[in-house]
Design a protein around this motif. Structure first.
Motif, short mmCIF file in Angstrom:
data_model
loop_
_atom_site.label_atom_id
_atom_site.label_comp_id
_atom_site.label_asym_id
_atom_site.label_seq_id
_atom_site.Cartn_x
_atom_site.Cartn_y
_atom_site.Cartn_z
N UNK A 34 5.59 26.66 37.43
CA UNK A 34 5.01 25.47 37.09
C UNK A 34 3.80 25.81 36.37
N UNK A 35 3.50 25.26 35.25
CA UNK A 35 2.34 25.40 34.41
C UNK A 35 1.66 24.40 34.27
N UNK A 36 0.56 24.01 34.89
CA UNK A 36 -0.56 22.79 34.59
C UNK A 36 -1.11 22.75 33.12
N UNK A 37 -0.64 21.95 32.52
CA UNK A 37 -1.33 22.02 30.90
C UNK A 37 -2.21 20.60 30.69
N UNK A 38 -2.88 20.77 29.72
CA UNK A 38 -3.58 19.89 29.46
C UNK A 38 -2.68 18.97 28.40
N UNK A 39 -2.88 17.49 28.64
CA UNK A 39 -1.89 16.68 27.74
C UNK A 39 -2.66 16.20 26.63
N UNK A 40 -2.62 16.46 25.47
CA UNK A 40 -3.60 16.24 24.32
C UNK A 40 -3.44 14.64 23.80
N UNK A 41 -2.36 14.43 24.29
CA UNK A 41 -1.97 12.79 24.06
C UNK A 41 -2.32 11.70 25.03
N UNK A 42 -3.11 12.27 26.20
CA UNK A 42 -3.26 11.30 27.18
C UNK A 42 -4.22 10.35 26.77
N UNK A 43 -4.17 9.03 27.41
CA UNK A 43 -5.13 8.06 26.98
C UNK A 43 -4.94 7.07 25.74
N UNK A 44 -3.89 7.50 25.11
CA UNK A 44 -3.77 6.74 23.87
C UNK A 44 -2.28 6.94 23.26
N UNK A 45 -1.97 6.06 22.20
CA UNK A 45 -0.56 6.30 21.72
C UNK A 45 -0.62 7.15 20.39
#
Length: 193
Positions: A34-45
């Motif tokens: 399992x790799x925990x990565x930053x979601x570059x699309x978080x917080x918007x569309x």
């Protein structure tokens, strides 16, 4: 696209000795990375998210190679699957971006496995669990390898993160006896039989 930012990677393995029946000569192994990565699309569309799949490919290859090595090498792997848990500020479609990078990476690491890599995804908070499906790497209809591996981390995914997952097994369920296509009967033509 932004670089893939990994907060941490976790690998776990299980050695299955028996489930009430006799111990097998060689206990099958089950593992997950399992790799925990930053979601570059978080917080918007964002309309165009597909380029991020290309960015995820090197991570997929690294994860597949590390997990296969942990379980005894590519030749030892018989089953596989993939999944993703998207943090609460993301959407399930962000998890779908893991389909190609995760699946093709495992096929590559395992020398061109033919079967489709089963997958699942969901949105969840920290500590969310995911049952990742498993099938045989060469033929999806091999019933003895139908399985699932439950994964999750107590501190992930945070709202702006994703947990991307690969799972592998070195054999069938420990006492598989539900019939269906046997490994010895795989034709190897289409990834199904």
């Amino acid at each position: 696209m932004p670089d893939v930012i990994v907060r941490k990677t976790v690998i776990f393995t299980e050695e299955v000795r028996h489930e009430y029946g006799p111990p097998p000569e060689v206990p099958p192994l089950r593992g997950a990375i399992l790799s925990v990565i930053e979601n570059p699309f978080a917080g918007g569309y964002a309309e165009d998210i597909q380029p991020f799949m290309e960015d995820l490919k090197p991570l997929g290859v690294e994860m597949a190679e590390r997990l296969a090595a942990t379980l005894g090498g590519a030749d030892a792997i018989e089953g596989y699957g993939k999944g993703a848990i998207v943090g609460e500020a993301g959407e399930v479609e962000h998890g779908a971006l893991w389909h190609a990078p995760g699946g093709y990476a495992m096929r590559e690491a395992l020398g061109g496995a033919r079967a489709i890599v089963p997958s699942t995804k969901k949105v969840g908070g920290q500590g969310a669990r995911l049952d990742v499906p498993v099938t045989h790497r060469e033929a999806s209809y091999v019933r003895s390898h139908f399985d699932a591996i439950e994964v999750g981390l107590p501190d992930a995914p945070r709202a702006g993160e994703m947990v991307v997952v690969l799972v592998m097994t070195t054999g069938p369920r420990v006492h598989a006896r539900a019939g269906g296509l046997a490994v010895s009967d795989i034709e190897g033509k289409d990834g199904l039989r």
